[in-house]
Motif scaffolding. Structure first.
Motif, PDB file in Angstrom:
ATOM      1  N   HIS A   1       0.840  -1.199   0.000  1.00  0.00           N
ATOM      2  CA  HIS A   1       0.000   0.000   0.000  1.00  0.00           C
ATOM      3  C   HIS A   1       0.873   1.247   0.000  1.00  0.00           C
ATOM      4  N   GLY A   2       0.460   2.234  -0.817  1.00  0.00           N
ATOM      5  CA  GLY A   2       1.170   3.500  -0.899  1.00  0.00           C
ATOM      6  C   GLY A   2       0.602   4.539   0.046  1.00  0.00           C
ATOM      7  N   THR A   3       1.478   5.405   0.554  1.00  0.00           N
ATOM      8  CA  THR A   3       1.037   6.410   1.519  1.00  0.00           C
ATOM      9  C   THR A   3       0.229   7.531   0.868  1.00  0.00           C
ATOM     10  N   SER A   4       0.331   7.690  -0.459  1.00  0.00           N
ATOM     11  CA  SER A   4      -0.397   8.760  -1.154  1.00  0.00           C
ATOM     12  C   SER A   4      -1.620   8.239  -1.905  1.00  0.00           C
ATOM     13  N   ASP A   5      -2.104   7.082  -1.522  1.00  0.00           N
ATOM     14  CA  ASP A   5      -3.288   6.488  -2.154  1.00  0.00           C
ATOM     15  C   ASP A   5      -4.524   7.259  -1.699  1.00  0.00           C
ATOM     16  N   ASP A   6      -5.144   7.990  -2.638  1.00  0.00           N
ATOM     17  CA  ASP A   6      -6.351   8.743  -2.292  1.00  0.00           C
ATOM     18  C   ASP A   6      -7.623   8.026  -2.738  1.00  0.00           C
ATOM     19  N   THR A   7      -7.487   6.803  -3.200  1.00  0.00           N
ATOM     20  CA  THR A   7      -8.645   5.970  -3.546  1.00  0.00           C
ATOM     21  C   THR A   7      -8.970   5.011  -2.394  1.00  0.00           C
ATOM     22  N   CYS A   8      -7.981   4.251  -2.002  1.00  0.00           N
ATOM     23  CA  CYS A   8      -8.101   3.357  -0.840  1.00  0.00           C
ATOM     24  C   CYS A   8      -7.068   3.826   0.188  1.00  0.00           C
ATOM     25  N   PRO A   9      -7.477   4.593   1.178  1.00  0.00           N
ATOM     26  CA  PRO A   9      -6.503   5.154   2.122  1.00  0.00           C
ATOM     27  C   PRO A   9      -5.722   4.070   2.856  1.00  0.00           C
ATOM     28  N   ILE A  10      -4.454   4.351   3.086  1.00  0.00           N
ATOM     29  CA  ILE A  10      -3.583   3.355   3.706  1.00  0.00           C
ATOM     30  C   ILE A  10      -4.040   2.990   5.112  1.00  0.00           C
ATOM     31  N   ARG A  11      -4.806   3.855   5.753  1.00  0.00           N
ATOM     32  CA  ARG A  11      -5.289   3.507   7.097  1.00  0.00           C
ATOM     33  C   ARG A  11      -6.132   2.234   7.062  1.00  0.00           C
ATOM     34  N   TRP A  12      -6.800   1.965   5.923  1.00  0.00           N
ATOM     35  CA  TRP A  12      -7.570   0.727   5.812  1.00  0.00           C
ATOM     36  C   TRP A  12      -6.650  -0.486   5.946  1.00  0.00           C
ATOM     37  N   SER A  13      -5.513  -0.449   5.247  1.00  0.00           N
ATOM     38  CA  SER A  13      -4.599  -1.595   5.306  1.00  0.00           C
ATOM     39  C   SER A  13      -3.885  -1.679   6.645  1.00  0.00           C
ATOM     40  N   ARG A  14      -3.586  -0.543   7.243  1.00  0.00           N
ATOM     41  CA  ARG A  14      -2.973  -0.590   8.578  1.00  0.00           C
ATOM     42  C   ARG A  14      -3.916  -1.284   9.573  1.00  0.00           C
ATOM     43  N   GLU A  15      -5.209  -0.944   9.498  1.00  0.00           N
ATOM     44  CA  GLU A  15      -6.170  -1.553  10.401  1.00  0.00           C
ATOM     45  C   GLU A  15      -6.375  -3.027  10.071  1.00  0.00           C
ATOM     46  N   THR A  16      -6.433  -3.372   8.798  1.00  0.00           N
ATOM     47  CA  THR A  16      -6.552  -4.776   8.404  1.00  0.00           C
ATOM     48  C   THR A  16      -5.372  -5.586   8.920  1.00  0.00           C
ATOM     49  N   ALA A  17      -4.150  -5.056   8.734  1.00  0.00           N
ATOM     50  CA  ALA A  17      -2.966  -5.771   9.205  1.00  0.00           C
ATOM     51  C   ALA A  17      -2.988  -5.921  10.726  1.00  0.00           C
ATOM     52  N   ARG A  18      -3.407  -4.878  11.429  1.00  0.00           N
ATOM     53  CA  ARG A  18      -3.473  -4.951  12.893  1.00  0.00           C
ATOM     54  C   ARG A  18      -4.443  -6.047  13.339  1.00  0.00           C
TER      55      ARG A  18
END
Length: 281
Positions: A223-240
């Motif tokens: 996941h890229g930090t500048s993704d404005d379509t699917c925000p990276i916070r989604w993947s951070r929470e999924t990984a957590r």
């Protein structure tokens, strides 16, 4: 989770792309009473080869064409010794249409991907039946999550790029709820299932994160930090949440990278290949 899957009868159609290292074909396979189309890339050589089933991101089914959405990944994997089956999904390209359309909230796409794995295993071509992975981009990342929780043990690993949230409500709010052009889908969802505020139990029930304790395969998320379509916070929470559930998950973060992955695309593919060589064996 309780469905019986019957994917099979993979048939090669027109050869559409040839290089010194691979051949690609239009294909169809059967599953769940439907014919599903796709694009298959096969490395040159005798095999058997490991395989990856690819789940593409959202493209309006009205304009989607066979094999669209993960062209770079399909070619790259075949160049590196993987049979790559790109699934068109139901209601796309040459696949059969269903009356419910998008109102099934992409559960049907996960069924198509699961049946694609079974179709590859049943195929007489050069696939190592014991070495198969799933890969998905954007919406297809969510499809991969759903397949992993629905059928643990089906494949050896899952890898996703710029995936949607593992909470179905996030995706509904982001792309459907407030889009004036999709209010017919909102009404269909409301009629069939109820909206999130009215039927939270249903929405929890179709969210992959509810069942992360079911997942038995390692997962790699890019996941890229500048993704404005699917925000990276989604993947951070999924990984957590995956880690909390005991999943072997690796979140790879790409500073400044956007949703489509441009400058760091090949770096992500090299990492994915190392990951698959470790786990798809």
């Amino acid at each position: 989770m309780h469905k019986e899957y019957d994917g099979g009868r993979l048939r090669l159609g027109t050869e559409v792309y040839t290089t010194a290292t691979q051949r690609q074909y239009e294909v169809t396979y059967q599953g769940g009473g439907l014919t599903i189309s796709g694009r298959l890339a096969v490395p040159e050589g005798a095999g058997p080869f490991p395989a990856i089933v690819l789940a593409h991101g959202y493209i309006d089914p009205a304009v989607y064409v066979n094999g669209q959405g993960m062209t770079r990944e399909r070619e790259w994997f075949a160049d590196h010794g993987y049979v790559a089956l790109h699934v068109d999904y139901r209601n796309h390209a040459g696949s059969d249409d269903t009356a419910i359309g998008e109102a099934d909230l992409r559960m049907g796409y996960a069924e198509d991907v699961i049946n694609a794995v079974l179709a590859l295993r049943a195929w007489a071509g050069p696939v190592d039946d014991e070495r198969i992975a799933l890969g998905g981009r954007s919406m297809g990342g969510g499809v991969v999550y759903n397949a992993l929780v629905a059928q643990p043990g089906l494949v050896d690993a899952g890898v996703v790029w710029a995936p949607v949230s593992s909470d179905a409500v996030d995706s509904y709010n982001r792309w459907i709820a407030n889009d004036p052009g999709r209010q017919d889908i909102v009404r269909a969802i409301d009629r069939l299932h109820g909206l999130p505020k009215d039927n939270p139990e249903f929405w929890d029930g179709i969210s992959a994160r509810t069942y992360f304790d079911q997942v038995t395969e390692p997962v790699m998320i890019h996941h890229g930090t500048s993704d404005d379509t699917c925000p990276i916070r989604w993947s951070r929470e999924t990984a957590r949440l995956m880690r909390a559930a005991g999943v072997d998950v690796d979140l790879e973060v790409y500073e400044g990278e956007e949703h489509a992955f441009g400058p760091q695309f090949f770096a992500s593919m090299e990492r994915a290949l190392r990951f698959l060589r470790q786990h798809v064996r």
